[in-house]
Design an enzyme around this catalytic site. Structure first.
Site, PDB file in Angstrom:
ATOM      1  N   CYS A  79       0.829  -1.215   0.000  1.00  0.00           N
ATOM      2  CA  CYS A  79       0.000   0.000   0.000  1.00  0.00           C
ATOM      3  C   CYS A  79       0.866   1.269   0.000  1.00  0.00           C
ATOM      4  O   CYS A  79       1.453   1.583  -1.026  1.00  0.00           O
ATOM      5  CB  CYS A  79      -1.002  -0.059   1.150  1.00  0.00           C
ATOM      6  SG  CYS A  79      -2.438   0.983   0.847  1.00  0.00           S
ATOM      7  N   HIS A 170      -3.343  -5.057   1.881  1.00  0.00           N
ATOM      8  CA  HIS A 170      -2.635  -5.301   3.148  1.00  0.00           C
ATOM      9  C   HIS A 170      -2.687  -6.774   3.560  1.00  0.00           C
ATOM     10  O   HIS A 170      -3.513  -7.148   4.408  1.00  0.00           O
ATOM     11  CB  HIS A 170      -3.294  -4.486   4.272  1.00  0.00           C
ATOM     12  CG  HIS A 170      -3.002  -3.034   4.231  1.00  0.00           C
ATOM     13  ND1 HIS A 170      -1.992  -2.452   4.952  1.00  0.00           N
ATOM     14  CD2 HIS A 170      -3.598  -2.038   3.536  1.00  0.00           C
ATOM     15  CE1 HIS A 170      -1.973  -1.150   4.728  1.00  0.00           C
ATOM     16  NE2 HIS A 170      -2.933  -0.875   3.865  1.00  0.00           N
ATOM     17  N   GLU A 172      -0.928  -8.263   5.623  1.00  0.00           N
ATOM     18  CA  GLU A 172      -0.611  -8.400   7.054  1.00  0.00           C
ATOM     19  C   GLU A 172      -1.852  -8.187   7.935  1.00  0.00           C
ATOM     20  O   GLU A 172      -1.786  -8.421   9.140  1.00  0.00           O
ATOM     21  CB  GLU A 172       0.510  -7.418   7.443  1.00  0.00           C
ATOM     22  CG  GLU A 172       0.107  -5.962   7.658  1.00  0.00           C
ATOM     23  CD  GLU A 172      -0.176  -5.185   6.370  1.00  0.00           C
ATOM     24  OE1 GLU A 172      -0.230  -5.780   5.282  1.00  0.00           O
ATOM     25  OE2 GLU A 172      -0.356  -3.958   6.465  1.00  0.00           O
TER      26      GLU A 172
HETATM   27  N1  GLN Z   1      -3.602   6.496   1.468  1.00  0.00           N
HETATM   28  C1  GLN Z   1      -2.261   6.208   1.923  1.00  0.00           C
HETATM   29  C2  GLN Z   1      -1.229   7.025   1.139  1.00  0.00           C
HETATM   30  O1  GLN Z   1      -1.544   7.603   0.140  1.00  0.00           O
HETATM   31  C3  GLN Z   1      -1.942   4.742   1.800  1.00  0.00           C
HETATM   32  C4  GLN Z   1      -2.897   3.939   2.662  1.00  0.00           C
HETATM   33  C5  GLN Z   1      -2.375   2.658   3.171  1.00  0.00           C
HETATM   34  O2  GLN Z   1      -1.166   2.378   3.230  1.00  0.00           O
HETATM   35  N2  GLN Z   1      -3.302   1.858   3.641  1.00  0.00           N
HETATM   36  O3  GLN Z   1      -0.123   7.087   1.572  1.00  0.00           O
END
Ligand code: GLN
Length: 214
Positions: A79, A170, A172
């Site tokens: 992410c 994610h 995890e």
């Molecule tokens: N929205 C976050 C970003 O732009 C990422 C979100 C996440 O890691 N769950 O950094």
């Protein structure tokens, strides 16, 4: 002994360490440049990419990650970690720029548009496995050297090169260990094979709940 580092600045650190522990793969926290020795791989967790990048620049961790990458450590960005690894970020300067992908932050919408779903990703597991997208980015394009491993809602959600893996979700945050096993193997580690019927260790009734480590 070669181990997997989990970048310990912000975001899903304990959850990644917990998954590697359940898997039986060696893993430890890394924060400052001095921590980056003997790494077979490094996880850059999800969290908030602007915050992560600011902390990395303050601590010099960005340079340590680039050096670890040059030294052969495999990288996995989940992410926000995937945003940091991308070579292009819509509307922003790229951060580490280690994978030839274009990524758009918060591309599914606001926090309220976060969602969970399941998918079959054959290179990761034979079974249907859970995916959790939290204010997730979308990978819009991938360069010719990048292998696309999964698409979700029309966007690339998992991709890799020989030395970098990205997931916009994610792994995890579900009890499933299949993605952590996949990355440990990519790092050249051999976690024990799952016991029959115990992996992926999740069910729709206990999406986020895990049994204690025995
Ligand atoms: N929205 C976050 C970003 O732009 C990422 C979100 C996440 O890691 N769950 O950094």
């Amino acid at each position: 002994m070669k181990t997997i580092g989990v970048l310990d600045l912000q975001g899903g650190v304990a959850e990644h360490l917990d998954h590697f522990a359940r898997l039986g793969a060696p893993a430890r926290r890394v924060k400052q440049a001095a921590d980056f020795h003997d790494l077979a791989g490094l996880v850059i967790p999800g969290g908030e990419s602007t915050c992560l990048m600011r902390l990395m620049r303050i601590l010099g961790t960005d340079e340590a990650i680039l050096a670890a990458h040059r030294g052969g450590a495999k990288l996995w960005g989940t992410c926000a970690g995937a945003i940091l690894l991308a070579s292009r970020v819509v509307g922003e300067d790229p951060k580490l720029g280690l994978m030839d992908i274009e990524i758009e932050r918060n591309a599914f919408g606001s926090q309220l548009d976060s969602f969970a779903c399941t998918a079959v990703i054959p290179c990761v597991a034979d079974e249907e496995i859970p995916l959790t997208f939290i204010r997730a980015p979308k990978i819009l394009r991938a360069g010719p050297g990048v292998t696309i491993l999964h698409r979700q809602a029309g966007a690339i959600a998992m991709a890799e090169t020989a030395d970098v893996l990205v997931t916009t979700f994610h792994p995890e945050l579900t009890p499933c260990l299949a993605f952590h096993r996949y990355f440990a193997r990519k790092c050249g580690l051999q976690p024990p094979e799952p016991r029959a019927g115990t992996d992926p260790s999740w069910s729709r009734a206990s999406w986020t709940r895990q049994a204690p480590i025995t």
